[in-house]
Design a protein around this motif. Structure first.
Motif, PDB file in Angstrom:
ATOM      1  N   VAL A  95       0.828  -1.198   0.000  1.00 40.23           N
ATOM      2  CA  VAL A  95       0.000   0.000   0.000  1.00 40.23           C
ATOM      3  C   VAL A  95       0.868   1.256   0.000  1.00 40.23           C
ATOM      4  O   VAL A  95       1.906   1.323   0.654  1.00 40.23           O
ATOM      5  CB  VAL A  95      -0.954  -0.009   1.212  1.00 40.23           C
ATOM      6  N   GLU A  96       0.430   2.259  -0.755  1.00 40.26           N
ATOM      7  CA  GLU A  96       1.141   3.528  -0.842  1.00 40.26           C
ATOM      8  C   GLU A  96       0.473   4.617  -0.008  1.00 40.26           C
ATOM      9  O   GLU A  96       1.136   5.529   0.472  1.00 40.26           O
ATOM     10  CB  GLU A  96       1.233   3.984  -2.306  1.00 40.26           C
ATOM     11  N   ASP A  97      -0.847   4.537   0.143  1.00 35.63           N
ATOM     12  CA  ASP A  97      -1.608   5.547   0.876  1.00 35.63           C
ATOM     13  C   ASP A  97      -2.453   4.813   1.915  1.00 35.63           C
ATOM     14  O   ASP A  97      -3.396   4.100   1.579  1.00 35.63           O
ATOM     15  CB  ASP A  97      -2.493   6.336  -0.098  1.00 35.63           C
ATOM     16  N   LEU A  98      -2.124   4.996   3.206  1.00 37.24           N
ATOM     17  CA  LEU A  98      -2.788   4.259   4.279  1.00 37.24           C
ATOM     18  C   LEU A  98      -3.527   5.225   5.196  1.00 37.24           C
ATOM     19  O   LEU A  98      -2.946   6.194   5.699  1.00 37.24           O
ATOM     20  CB  LEU A  98      -1.748   3.474   5.087  1.00 37.24           C
ATOM     21  N   HIS A  99      -4.831   4.960   5.395  1.00 40.56           N
ATOM     22  CA  HIS A  99      -5.655   5.767   6.293  1.00 40.56           C
ATOM     23  C   HIS A  99      -6.291   4.857   7.329  1.00 40.56           C
ATOM     24  O   HIS A  99      -6.945   3.864   6.987  1.00 40.56           O
ATOM     25  CB  HIS A  99      -6.749   6.505   5.509  1.00 40.56           C
ATOM     26  N   VAL A 100      -6.141   5.203   8.616  1.00 44.13           N
ATOM     27  CA  VAL A 100      -6.714   4.425   9.711  1.00 44.13           C
ATOM     28  C   VAL A 100      -7.448   5.383  10.637  1.00 44.13           C
ATOM     29  O   VAL A 100      -6.895   6.409  11.046  1.00 44.13           O
ATOM     30  CB  VAL A 100      -5.624   3.663  10.490  1.00 44.13           C
ATOM     31  N   GLU A 101      -8.698   5.013  10.976  1.00 43.73           N
ATOM     32  CA  GLU A 101      -9.534   5.920  11.766  1.00 43.73           C
ATOM     33  C   GLU A 101     -10.460   5.112  12.666  1.00 43.73           C
ATOM     34  O   GLU A 101     -10.971   4.067  12.268  1.00 43.73           O
ATOM     35  CB  GLU A 101     -10.354   6.808  10.828  1.00 43.73           C
ATOM     36  N   THR A 102     -10.671   5.594  13.887  1.00 48.12           N
ATOM     37  CA  THR A 102     -11.669   4.987  14.768  1.00 48.12           C
ATOM     38  C   THR A 102     -12.798   5.982  14.994  1.00 48.12           C
ATOM     39  O   THR A 102     -12.560   7.177  15.142  1.00 48.12           O
ATOM     40  CB  THR A 102     -11.065   4.588  16.128  1.00 48.12           C
ATOM     41  N   GLN A 103     -14.021   5.466  15.004  1.00 48.48           N
ATOM     42  CA  GLN A 103     -15.201   6.298  15.208  1.00 48.48           C
ATOM     43  C   GLN A 103     -16.072   5.780  16.342  1.00 48.48           C
ATOM     44  O   GLN A 103     -17.182   6.246  16.538  1.00 48.48           O
ATOM     45  CB  GLN A 103     -16.031   6.361  13.920  1.00 48.48           C
ATOM     46  N   SER A 104     -15.575   4.837  17.100  1.00 53.65           N
ATOM     47  CA  SER A 104     -16.352   4.266  18.202  1.00 53.65           C
ATOM     48  C   SER A 104     -16.536   5.295  19.304  1.00 53.65           C
ATOM     49  O   SER A 104     -15.618   6.058  19.639  1.00 53.65           O
ATOM     50  CB  SER A 104     -15.646   3.022  18.756  1.00 53.65           C
ATOM     51  N   ARG A 105     -17.739   5.328  19.878  1.00 52.89           N
ATOM     52  CA  ARG A 105     -18.011   6.248  20.974  1.00 52.89           C
ATOM     53  C   ARG A 105     -17.342   5.797  22.266  1.00 52.89           C
ATOM     54  O   ARG A 105     -17.227   6.566  23.221  1.00 52.89           O
ATOM     55  CB  ARG A 105     -19.520   6.371  21.176  1.00 52.89           C
TER      56      ARG A 105
END
Length: 503
Positions: A143-153
């Motif tokens: 992978v060249e472009d990696l995005h990681v995000e959490t949205q849990s309350r």
């Protein structure tokens, strides 16, 4: 469905918008060249199939840059792979992470090449081992472009997921994290990420040791963007940044203990939103900035007038003559407008703004003293080549100005706006000080083509506290079409730093 794939259209991450905009502007300039020169462009005459074949051999960042060649190359990089080039995994509470992981595990090896992998976790049921398996899959796919995000309350659920850079990811060029802690990474030796050029962190928490190690592993980093980040332990230390860093953004990051960038003379873009107590920035004295953003907030009882020009001067490079874009808030404007006690102009030598093309004044407080400081700023730091001016007033309906308009102690400047062609005034409330400023711009900007005013009330208001001499130029400009009032903000006329302001 949790897994979503595309043919490459999702490859442009949140940080690529500014780069794509620059490519579009460059392309527009290329198309303005004489038509004979355009017809002579043989590379654009190649069949699309052949051009796509050329793009398949280029890294993602270079493939995107080909959009500047000509219209025929614009966005062509999105179609350079026949198979799915981007993958988005959004895990919600109803999704079973093991099912998604099993689906990925069934894919044949060698893994397909992924340009972008996005993992969004909106569930408290994901285990840290499962979280790591998703990241390992992305690494396998180069992978060249990696995005990681959490949205849990659940903050507890988000805290148990720790991100660390994978052991081997030689193609990783862009990394974006949001609302997730960063661990100390792997212990022991680890190869640096030579291809990693862009890191964007939003609401990320980590210890200063982890941040220092991340910087050490990214020797070729060009862009570092930190917003609402939290540093645990002894606080942030910004004195070991990568030596080739060109763009640095620090927005509302608490516990900063050091902002010493003396080892990064390559810095070209600096954007700071924070407390003035962290000044001076200690930007390299020989740095050549092209754009600068300063927004200050303070909860301290110390009056802003004690924050003076000497402190700001020491924070910036010795020479600002290459600065093309400047955004400055009213609090910084107050400090920059306070002359030394002896009035010695020699102390202002690094505030040479003669190359400035765009100025954005964030006047989030509008009193008589604020207008006085604005006038003094324009007098002290003349901008003879200024072309675009944005003035942003407080976002509320009309309220009486604090202090009479007669208390504006500084006279408007007489020169310095001869090349101004576009002015945009946002949140115009018919405040007497606002009316006077617009009236001044109408009188002094001889080359002004259009003055755009965004206001809830688009019709002239007869204000008893506003002199008719200030109101009449506005009414006259409305009649002859020089002023355009609107209730909505047009996205086509946004300031350069607009995306940063909205974060």
């Amino acid at each position: 469905m949790a897994i979503d794939s595309g043919g490459g259209g999702g490859c442009s991450g949140s940080g690529s918008g500014a780069k794509k905009q620059r490519l579009v502007e460059l392309d527009d300039r290329c198309e303005a060249v004489e038509s004979d020169a355009i017809r002579a462009d043989r590379i654009s005459a190649l069949p699309e199939e052949l051009r796509l074949h050329v793009l398949t051999d280029l890294p993602l960042k270079d493939a995107i840059r080909t959009g500047a060649l000509a219209r025929g190359w614009r966005d062509l990089w999105k179609r350079r792979w026949a198979h799915r080039a981007s993958l988005k995994v959004h895990l919600c509470s109803r999704d079973d992470p093991r099912r998604e992981l099993d689906a990925l595990a069934r894919e044949p090896r060698p893994r397909r090449r992924l340009e972008r992998f996005s993992l969004i976790v909106d569930t408290s049921y994901l285990k840290s081992s499962e979280f790591q398996r998703f990241l390992d899959y992305a690494t396998e796919c180069g992978v060249e472009d990696l995005h990681v995000e959490t949205q849990s309350r659940s903050t507890t659920a988000a805290a148990k997921l720790k991100f660390h850079l994978p052991l081997s990811s030689p193609a990783l060029a862009r990394l974006s994290l949001r609302d997730i802690p960063v661990s100390m990474f792997y212990k022991g030796a680890q190869q640096p990420f030579q291809a990693l050029e862009v890191i964007r962190l939003v609401s990320v928490s980590f210890r200063s040791e982890a941040f220092t190690k991340m910087m050490a592993l990214c020797p070729n980093l060009l862009t570092l963007d930190l917003r609402l980040c939290r540093c645990n332990g002894y606080g942030w230390v910004f004195n070991r940044l990568p030596p080739n860093l060109r763009s640095l953004t620090i927005a509302r990051c608490d516990r900063i203990t050091s902002l010493d960038f003396v080892r990064v003379p390559t810095l070209r873009s600096f954007r700071y939103y924070g407390c003035p107590s962290n000044l001076p920035f200690s930007i390299p004295r020989d740095a050549v900035l092209s754009d600068l953003y300063i927004q200050l907030y303070s909860y301290d009882p110390v009056p802003m007038k004690e924050w003076n020009i000497d402190k700001l001067r020491k924070s910036l490079p010795e020479d600002l003559s290459s600065l093309g874009v400047l955004t400055i808030c009213y609090k910084a404007l107050t400090g920059a407008s306070v002359l030394p006690a002896d009035g010695a102009s020699a102390q202002l030598t690094n505030f040479n703004l003669h190359s400035l093309k765009e100025l954005h004044l964030r006047m989030l407080e509008m009193k008589a003293v604020n207008l006085s400081n604005l006038y003094l700023f324009l007098k002290t730091f003349q901008c003879p080549n200024l072309e675009r001016l944005f003035v942003q007033f407080p976002n509320y309906r009309y309220a009486p100005m604090e202090g009479s308009i007669d208390q504006v102690w500084e006279e408007p400047p007489e020169v310095g706006l001869d090349n101004l062609v576009m002015v945009k005034v946002m949140n115009f409330n018919w405040n007497p000080a606002e009316v006077q400023l617009v009236s001044f711009l109408l009188r002094k900007a001889k080359s002004l083509h259009k003055l755009l005013i965004v206001s809830h009330n688009v019709t002239p208001v007869d204000l008893p506290d506003t002199p008719e001499a200030d109101l009449s130029p506005l009414k006259e400009a409305l009649v002859n079409g020089k002023i355009m009032f609107t209730k909505s903000d047009n996205a086509a006329t946004q300031p350069y730093h607009d995306a940063f302001i909205k974060v």
